[in-house]
Scaffold this active site. Structure first.
Site, PDB file in Angstrom:
ATOM      1  N   TRP A  21       0.850  -1.196   0.000  1.00  0.00           N
ATOM      2  CA  TRP A  21       0.000   0.000   0.000  1.00  0.00           C
ATOM      3  C   TRP A  21       0.887   1.249   0.000  1.00  0.00           C
ATOM      4  O   TRP A  21       1.870   1.320   0.741  1.00  0.00           O
ATOM      5  CB  TRP A  21      -0.881  -0.025   1.247  1.00  0.00           C
ATOM      6  CG  TRP A  21      -1.702   1.197   1.497  1.00  0.00           C
ATOM      7  CD1 TRP A  21      -2.467   1.874   0.604  1.00  0.00           C
ATOM      8  CD2 TRP A  21      -1.865   1.876   2.748  1.00  0.00           C
ATOM      9  NE1 TRP A  21      -3.108   2.928   1.222  1.00  0.00           N
ATOM     10  CE2 TRP A  21      -2.748   2.946   2.541  1.00  0.00           C
ATOM     11  CE3 TRP A  21      -1.344   1.667   4.024  1.00  0.00           C
ATOM     12  CZ2 TRP A  21      -3.121   3.819   3.560  1.00  0.00           C
ATOM     13  CZ3 TRP A  21      -1.725   2.540   5.043  1.00  0.00           C
ATOM     14  CH2 TRP A  21      -2.603   3.598   4.807  1.00  0.00           C
ATOM     15  N   ASP A  49       0.523  -8.915   1.055  1.00  0.00           N
ATOM     16  CA  ASP A  49      -0.795  -8.280   1.057  1.00  0.00           C
ATOM     17  C   ASP A  49      -0.831  -7.119   0.071  1.00  0.00           C
ATOM     18  O   ASP A  49       0.075  -6.285   0.044  1.00  0.00           O
ATOM     19  CB  ASP A  49      -1.130  -7.762   2.459  1.00  0.00           C
ATOM     20  CG  ASP A  49      -2.477  -7.058   2.489  1.00  0.00           C
ATOM     21  OD1 ASP A  49      -3.502  -7.760   2.565  1.00  0.00           O
ATOM     22  OD2 ASP A  49      -2.504  -5.808   2.414  1.00  0.00           O
ATOM     23  N   TYR A  54      -4.841  -0.172  -4.780  1.00  0.00           N
ATOM     24  CA  TYR A  54      -3.528   0.428  -4.577  1.00  0.00           C
ATOM     25  C   TYR A  54      -2.936   0.843  -5.921  1.00  0.00           C
ATOM     26  O   TYR A  54      -2.737   0.012  -6.808  1.00  0.00           O
ATOM     27  CB  TYR A  54      -2.583  -0.540  -3.869  1.00  0.00           C
ATOM     28  CG  TYR A  54      -3.000  -0.958  -2.478  1.00  0.00           C
ATOM     29  CD1 TYR A  54      -3.979  -0.259  -1.764  1.00  0.00           C
ATOM     30  CD2 TYR A  54      -2.414  -2.058  -1.863  1.00  0.00           C
ATOM     31  CE1 TYR A  54      -4.363  -0.645  -0.491  1.00  0.00           C
ATOM     32  CE2 TYR A  54      -2.784  -2.451  -0.581  1.00  0.00           C
ATOM     33  CZ  TYR A  54      -3.763  -1.751   0.096  1.00  0.00           C
ATOM     34  OH  TYR A  54      -4.141  -2.136   1.359  1.00  0.00           O
ATOM     35  N   SER A 206      -0.342  -0.766   9.414  1.00  0.00           N
ATOM     36  CA  SER A 206       0.225   0.409  10.093  1.00  0.00           C
ATOM     37  C   SER A 206       0.687   0.130  11.518  1.00  0.00           C
ATOM     38  O   SER A 206       0.396   0.905  12.434  1.00  0.00           O
ATOM     39  CB  SER A 206      -0.784   1.564  10.090  1.00  0.00           C
ATOM     40  OG  SER A 206      -1.023   2.011   8.778  1.00  0.00           O
ATOM     41  N   ALA A 209       2.447   3.010  12.773  1.00  0.00           N
ATOM     42  CA  ALA A 209       1.667   4.250  12.681  1.00  0.00           C
ATOM     43  C   ALA A 209       2.163   5.160  11.560  1.00  0.00           C
ATOM     44  O   ALA A 209       2.514   6.324  11.776  1.00  0.00           O
ATOM     45  CB  ALA A 209       1.669   4.993  14.021  1.00  0.00           C
ATOM     46  N   GLY A 285       5.424  -2.350   5.310  1.00  0.00           N
ATOM     47  CA  GLY A 285       5.771  -1.921   3.966  1.00  0.00           C
ATOM     48  C   GLY A 285       7.214  -1.450   3.954  1.00  0.00           C
ATOM     49  O   GLY A 285       7.872  -1.399   4.998  1.00  0.00           O
ATOM     50  N   GLU A 294      15.379  -4.930   8.520  1.00  0.00           N
ATOM     51  CA  GLU A 294      15.290  -4.461   9.897  1.00  0.00           C
ATOM     52  C   GLU A 294      13.962  -4.851  10.535  1.00  0.00           C
ATOM     53  O   GLU A 294      13.904  -5.282  11.683  1.00  0.00           O
ATOM     54  CB  GLU A 294      15.473  -2.939   9.940  1.00  0.00           C
ATOM     55  CG  GLU A 294      16.909  -2.482   9.799  1.00  0.00           C
ATOM     56  CD  GLU A 294      17.808  -3.068  10.882  1.00  0.00           C
ATOM     57  OE1 GLU A 294      17.532  -2.864  12.077  1.00  0.00           O
ATOM     58  OE2 GLU A 294      18.780  -3.766  10.520  1.00  0.00           O
ATOM     59  N   ASN A 295      12.861  -4.721   9.777  1.00  0.00           N
ATOM     60  CA  ASN A 295      11.534  -5.005  10.330  1.00  0.00           C
ATOM     61  C   ASN A 295      11.406  -6.448  10.802  1.00  0.00           C
ATOM     62  O   ASN A 295      10.785  -6.724  11.841  1.00  0.00           O
ATOM     63  CB  ASN A 295      10.455  -4.715   9.287  1.00  0.00           C
ATOM     64  CG  ASN A 295      10.224  -3.231   9.061  1.00  0.00           C
ATOM     65  OD1 ASN A 295      10.575  -2.406   9.898  1.00  0.00           O
ATOM     66  ND2 ASN A 295       9.644  -2.890   7.928  1.00  0.00           N
TER      67      ASN A 295
END
Length: 337
Positions: A21, A49, A54, A206, A209, A285, A294-295
């Site tokens: 997205w 996803d 999008y 999110s 955020a 994302g 990193e995520n």
């Protein structure tokens, strides 16, 4: 990478998933987008996803190209239907039988696959009888074009009624995709308890955020150039609710907590949503491959109760908890009506 069951189904998804997205086909050039997908695969992410809306279908096309050649059975691909696509005609939107059938066919073509693992109602459609919507989803499942059905940002009552009809039609409604983060907890009071009872898992978006929980936005300063807050294609609208000095100051105060458990602020934020047992996966994302790398370090992290309490004490009253926000943020009429 750790894996979790999607609701009470037998389908396992990577607890950190990759979503495109606001990036693929829009903010990020195609080659860079493909590099991010490659990084996700290398990091062990198997769940991807997207949605037809999008970048007005371009994001699905980019994802389909990026996943071409990857063993299909090793992936879980999720997409959605509801928002306007194409030229935005009167039937290019919503959850009517016509739009659902035309949309799934378009999505499969763009994604270069015979089926999606989960086909999601991107919002509740107040202008289509729910029976019509669920019967159309049942047709999609029985045709083998989707294995499971999901929703996005449905209220507890909508989930309960949708699940009842799904049971009658003998199709698996197993997931809901809401916004959820340390700062936005509106699903906790009603949606999560109802979902737990129904066997529906949350695939949350999110979790950081819109980038605010990375700590890159500083109180009293202009947003960094190139950040989502400066994106006029839609990103800025999504993030602005969090760009107050009070919120940004408190986010900076989370850094010692993150340091104490050996995580970055982003990893702490992702790990936080994964502490909720009703969360099956957290969608992340990326605009650069290193962000993906990193995520995923948040996978498998267990935050102690004391750490969770510290986070709550720092954030205090800025956390949005009002359960009514789910309904308030959903369209009351179809876009364009």
């Amino acid at each position: 990478m750790d894996f979790r069951y999607l609701g009470n189904s037998g389908l396992k998804v990577s607890e950190i998933s990759y979503g495109n997205w606001l990036t693929h086909g829009s903010q990020v050039e195609n080659e860079q987008a493909k590099a991010c997908v490659k990084a996700a695969l290398e990091a062990g992410i198997t769940t991807f996803d997207t949605a037809d809306v999008y970048a007005n279908t371009k994001a699905e096309t980019v994802l389909g190209e990026a996943l071409e050649g990857v063993r299909r059975e090793s992936l879980e691909i999720l997409t959605k239907v509801y928002w306007p696509t194409g030229p935005g005609g009167p039937n290019d939107v919503g959850l009517s039988r016509k739009h659902i059938h035309e949309s799934i066919n378009g999505s499969l073509k763009r994604l270069k696959t015979d089926y999606v693992d989960v086909y999601q109602a991107h919002r509740f459609d107040p202008e289509t009888p729910l029976e019509e919507t669920m019967e159309a989803f049942a047709d999609v499942v029985r045709a083998g074009k989707a294995l499971y059905i999901g929703t996005s940002e449905w209220t507890a009552e909508q989930l309960q009624e949708g699940h009842r009809l799904a049971r009658e039609l003998r199709i698996p409604l197993v997931s809901n995709q809401p916004q959820y983060s340390m700062l936005w907890r509106v699903i906790e009071a009603e949606v999560v308890p109802a979902s737990e009872e129904l066997g529906i898992g949350q695939v949350v978006f999110s979790p950081i955020a819109q980038g605010v929980l990375t700590g890159k936005y500083m109180p009293g300063e202009q947003p960094p150039q190139g950040s989502r807050a400066t994106d006029e294609k839609g990103g800025a609208d999504m993030v602005k609710r969090f760009l107050t000095d009070d919120v940004l100051t408190r986010v900076q105060e989370l850094k010692p907590i993150a340091d104490g458990v050996g995580l970055s602020l982003s990893q702490l934020a992702i790990a936080w949503v994964l502490q909720n047992p009703n969360v099956s996966s957290a969608i992340t994302g990326a605009s650069r491959p290193e962000q993906v790398t990193e995520n995923v370090k948040a996978a498998g992290v267990k935050l102690e109760d004391g750490v969770l309490k510290q986070i709550d004490e720092v954030l205090g009253h800025i956390v949005v908890r009002d359960a009514a926000m789910t309904a308030r943020n959903s369209p009351q009429t179809r876009p364009g009506s």
